[in-house]
Design an enzyme around this catalytic site. Sequence first.
Site, PDB file in Angstrom:
ATOM      1  N   LYS A  35      29.023  35.025  33.752  1.00 33.45           N
ATOM      2  CA  LYS A  35      29.959  36.112  34.053  1.00 33.45           C
ATOM      3  C   LYS A  35      29.267  37.242  34.816  1.00 33.45           C
ATOM      4  CE  LYS A  35      31.094  36.809  29.760  1.00 33.45           C
ATOM      5  NZ  LYS A  35      30.297  35.700  29.201  1.00 33.45           N
ATOM      6  N   THR A  36      28.123  37.664  34.292  1.00 32.65           N
ATOM      7  CA  THR A  36      27.426  38.756  34.949  1.00 32.65           C
ATOM      8  C   THR A  36      26.930  38.318  36.319  1.00 32.65           C
ATOM      9  OG1 THR A  36      26.815  39.631  32.792  1.00 32.65           O
ATOM     10  CG2 THR A  36      25.575  40.451  34.666  1.00 32.65           C
ATOM     11  N   ASP A 220      31.884  44.836  33.538  1.00 30.21           N
ATOM     12  CA  ASP A 220      31.247  43.799  32.719  1.00 30.21           C
ATOM     13  C   ASP A 220      31.530  44.108  31.249  1.00 30.21           C
ATOM     14  OD1 ASP A 220      29.777  41.592  32.039  1.00 30.21           O
ATOM     15  OD2 ASP A 220      27.852  42.327  32.796  1.00 30.21           O
ATOM     16  N   GLU A 221      31.492  43.099  30.396  1.00 31.29           N
ATOM     17  CA  GLU A 221      31.725  43.283  28.945  1.00 31.29           C
ATOM     18  C   GLU A 221      33.053  44.000  28.687  1.00 31.29           C
ATOM     19  OE1 GLU A 221      29.505  41.995  26.862  1.00 31.29           O
ATOM     20  OE2 GLU A 221      27.560  42.024  27.890  1.00 31.29           O
ATOM     21  N   GLN A 251      32.820  37.839  21.974  1.00 38.35           N
ATOM     22  CA  GLN A 251      31.675  38.736  21.893  1.00 38.35           C
ATOM     23  C   GLN A 251      32.091  40.187  21.718  1.00 38.35           C
ATOM     24  OE1 GLN A 251      28.087  37.755  24.379  1.00 38.35           O
ATOM     25  NE2 GLN A 251      29.558  36.489  25.478  1.00 38.35           N
ATOM     26  N   ARG A 608      21.770  34.310  22.720  1.00 39.32           N
ATOM     27  CA  ARG A 608      20.730  34.967  23.528  1.00 39.32           C
ATOM     28  C   ARG A 608      19.588  34.005  23.822  1.00 39.32           C
ATOM     29  NH1 ARG A 608      23.684  37.550  25.821  1.00 39.32           N
ATOM     30  NH2 ARG A 608      25.199  36.451  24.546  1.00 39.32           N
TER      31      ARG A 608
HETATM   32  P1  ATP Z   1      26.804  36.899  28.414  1.00 43.00           P
HETATM   33  O1  ATP Z   1      28.159  36.533  27.884  1.00 43.00           O
HETATM   34  O2  ATP Z   1      25.757  36.675  27.386  1.00 43.00           O
HETATM   35  O3  ATP Z   1      26.782  38.250  29.035  1.00 43.00           O
HETATM   36  P2  ATP Z   1      27.066  35.765  31.036  1.00 43.00           P
HETATM   37  O4  ATP Z   1      28.302  34.951  31.005  1.00 43.00           O
HETATM   38  O5  ATP Z   1      27.145  37.089  31.639  1.00 43.00           O
HETATM   39  O6  ATP Z   1      26.472  35.837  29.556  1.00 43.00           O
HETATM   40  P3  ATP Z   1      24.856  35.331  32.819  1.00 43.00           P
HETATM   41  O7  ATP Z   1      23.914  36.255  32.153  1.00 43.00           O
HETATM   42  O8  ATP Z   1      25.483  35.758  34.070  1.00 43.00           O
HETATM   43  O9  ATP Z   1      25.973  34.886  31.750  1.00 43.00           O
HETATM   44  O10 ATP Z   1      24.201  33.918  33.053  1.00 43.00           O
HETATM   45  C1  ATP Z   1      23.462  33.257  32.050  1.00 43.00           C
HETATM   46  C2  ATP Z   1      22.263  32.553  32.645  1.00 43.00           C
HETATM   47  O11 ATP Z   1      22.683  31.422  33.401  1.00 43.00           O
HETATM   48  C3  ATP Z   1      21.492  33.429  33.594  1.00 43.00           C
HETATM   49  O12 ATP Z   1      20.119  33.115  33.476  1.00 43.00           O
HETATM   50  C4  ATP Z   1      22.018  33.003  34.949  1.00 43.00           C
HETATM   51  O13 ATP Z   1      21.095  33.261  35.968  1.00 43.00           O
HETATM   52  C5  ATP Z   1      22.223  31.523  34.749  1.00 43.00           C
HETATM   53  N1  ATP Z   1      23.287  30.958  35.607  1.00 43.00           N
HETATM   54  C6  ATP Z   1      24.562  31.336  35.673  1.00 43.00           C
HETATM   55  N2  ATP Z   1      25.261  30.570  36.549  1.00 43.00           N
HETATM   56  C7  ATP Z   1      24.385  29.690  37.079  1.00 43.00           C
HETATM   57  C8  ATP Z   1      24.492  28.637  38.049  1.00 43.00           C
HETATM   58  N3  ATP Z   1      25.632  28.328  38.667  1.00 43.00           N
HETATM   59  N4  ATP Z   1      23.364  27.940  38.320  1.00 43.00           N
HETATM   60  C9  ATP Z   1      22.195  28.233  37.704  1.00 43.00           C
HETATM   61  N5  ATP Z   1      22.049  29.198  36.794  1.00 43.00           N
HETATM   62  C10 ATP Z   1      23.123  29.933  36.466  1.00 43.00           C
HETATM   63 MG    MG Z   2      26.792  39.019  30.856  1.00 42.21          MG
END
Ligand code: ATP
Ligand code: MG
Length: 724
Positions: A35-36, A220-221, A251, A608
């Site tokens: 997402k981020t 975000d969040e 979350q 995490r």
């Molecule tokens: P959270 O809910 O904990 O905030 P998130 O959904 O925001 O998580 P991110 O932090 O954006 O998730 O991504 C999680 C991990 O996966 C990061 O290390 C990111 O770089 C990696 N990632 C995300 N998408 C891809 C992709 N398409 N290919 C490779 N790595 C990815």
């Molecule tokens: Mg995130």
Amino acid sequence: MDVTTIIEPLNDAQRQAVTAPSGALLILAGAGSGKTRVLVHRIAWQIEVEGLSPQSILAVTFTNKAAREMRSRIETLLNVSAHSMWIGTFHGLAHRLLRRHATEAGLPDTFQIMDTADQLRLIKRVLSALNYDEAKWPAKQVLWHINAQKDEGIRARHTAETGDIYQRTMLKFYRAYEDLCERSGLVDFAELLLRVHELWRDNPAILAHYQQRFQQVHVDEFQDTNTIQYAWLRLLTQDANNLFVVGDDDQSIYGWRGAKIENIYAFQRHYPDHQVIKLEQNYRSSGNILTAANKIIAHNSGRMGKELWTQSGIGEPILLYVAFNEQDEAHFVIERIRAWADKGGARNSIAILYRSNAQSRQFEERLMQAAIPYRVYGGLRFFDRAEIKTTLAYLRLLANRHDDASFERIINTPTRGIGAKALDDIRTLAREQNSSLWSAAIALLQSGQQAARAANALNGFLLLIKQLGDQTAPLALCEKVKIVIEKTGLIAFYEKDKDNKGEEKVENLEELVNAAKHFETASLPDGEENLTELDRFLSHAALESGDMQADAFEDCVQLMTLHSAKGLEFKLVFLVGLEEGLFPSQQSVDDIARLEEERRLCYVGITRAMEQLYLTYSESRQLYGRESYPRPSRFLREIPADTIQEVRMRAQVQRPVASVNIPAKPALLASINQFKTGQKVRHEKFGVGVILQTEGEGKHERVQVKFPEGIKWLMLSYAKLEAV
Ligand code: ATP
Ligand code: MG
């Protein structure tokens, strides 16, 4: 700049989200699904492909750390400076706006922000000015009430004088507090958000300016936004529908602070043309970790419902360690950290996550002993906390009456009617006669120049210190600490503050007694033989709070509460203290809504971890000054058995754990030890007791015994125990 660097590292759903045309968009997806990453890449895409100016981007994140990271990721992607972009927290951005439009917002140019401690002090002034007894109307409760009103966008003048006596009185406080803030040009945290909302609502020209300026708004969040934050976003984007939000209902962990998960539904109602994109592939965690997270969160009801999958293999099993007590827990964690670092693992890819701030001390001390740099995020380090510093200030003054800093800190804490005037007089006199504040205070009292009430109050304080000095002189360190927190009224003072962490402060004070107890038994370092125990303890505390704190750029182990870990990721995660009453917390076990919030917190914690997750719990714990024998957390039972393995450090056996029945005793060792659990023994000093646990073998064998006066760990080779 090549567009493929923006969209290449994305899967199809992510790419769809990043490249979607401007409009209301909701990315609803579980942890670690990117997402981020999508948010960052979308900003880059809009600048690079759609030609938006960086100045027209607004992005809101939850912490300053996250904001800094987002900025630097965009800069790396685009290879330009993101300086002109508005990226920050709600509070940070609101502050920026208010500085620009102070006059229109009805604030003086010189307005100052108050933190919570300042705010509380102001509320106390209001209460005393209105002649209300703080015992009946605790300032913290008033503070929570006022902040909650502001978070809902409600001013005192919006509230009718109806309702019961409680509501009418609170309203009176709120009104007087608002007046006082207004007169003194002070703004609290909640006020920042509310002011900006009103600024925009009441000044169409200003609102129009920002609506035009911010062509894209990103959040975000989103699941943790509160009412006023959402209203703020809504004003800014209602016409253009240019709101891009990412979030995860699983979350949502700030319900206790007014966050509204319903904002996700409100968004869908308010922006009828919105698009929802779900991301389901997790890129963060290996298979076992993800399975455990999915299974745990499935126990919650009313979820929006999504399951994550990963392409990476099952990875390492989750490791469970059952500790004998909290020192053993910390010892185990630090051993594993050492092993990880020995294999070349970076320290800042390691996190220790806990439910309650009071848990950090054990780990901090062990890390210090092992000379492993660490950093505590969110929440102060144990010895830096205000209530701990205040207690230490009492101890310092007992050790040295002329410690002016300590004198100043405690002369009216807890409040004992020594006002600013009296303190000023003492300061002046001390300056004139070139003495310490303590000596000046005595001289002032003897001069008979003060009004009777002031003299009484001052006399009371000086007497208290003298009596404490006499009474505690012959006592052991931990007894000294215990007497100080009780006799000074500190415990009672914080106990009365039922809201806003008074409880936590009391717990921390009791934890300080524990710290003193363990300090007594620690060995004496060279060159310190001549110091009193108290002096050594005080210098230990002072050193701990200063030099050992690793700086932000050093490669160091990360310690934080589960709440502060949101959005972050680490290769190696220790989720510690998985015990009923601690996690889930005691207050939540009877309340289904709170329990579900705890479960979401557990989901946040587990997700995490990228490569290796350790879970620990302790069979006995001395937390908050009490010894307890907690049951393992229910969350452990919700993890599938085939993803988890138990570690036995000393006996070096590993065996799988049955999911429904986490064993509560290290049964394996009991059979080869001299004594068995439950057996009665006699000790020449402590009397007859019952063996609770045994540990180690041969000359290392230790037993934990419950004696009438308390529970002790004893080395069998020293303590002569007889079977009864
Ligand atoms: P959270 O809910 O904990 O905030 P998130 O959904 O925001 O998580 P991110 O932090 O954006 O998730 O991504 C999680 C991990 O996966 C990061 O290390 C990111 O770089 C990696 N990632 C995300 N998408 C891809 C992709 N398409 N290919 C490779 N790595 C990815
Ligand atoms: Mg995130």
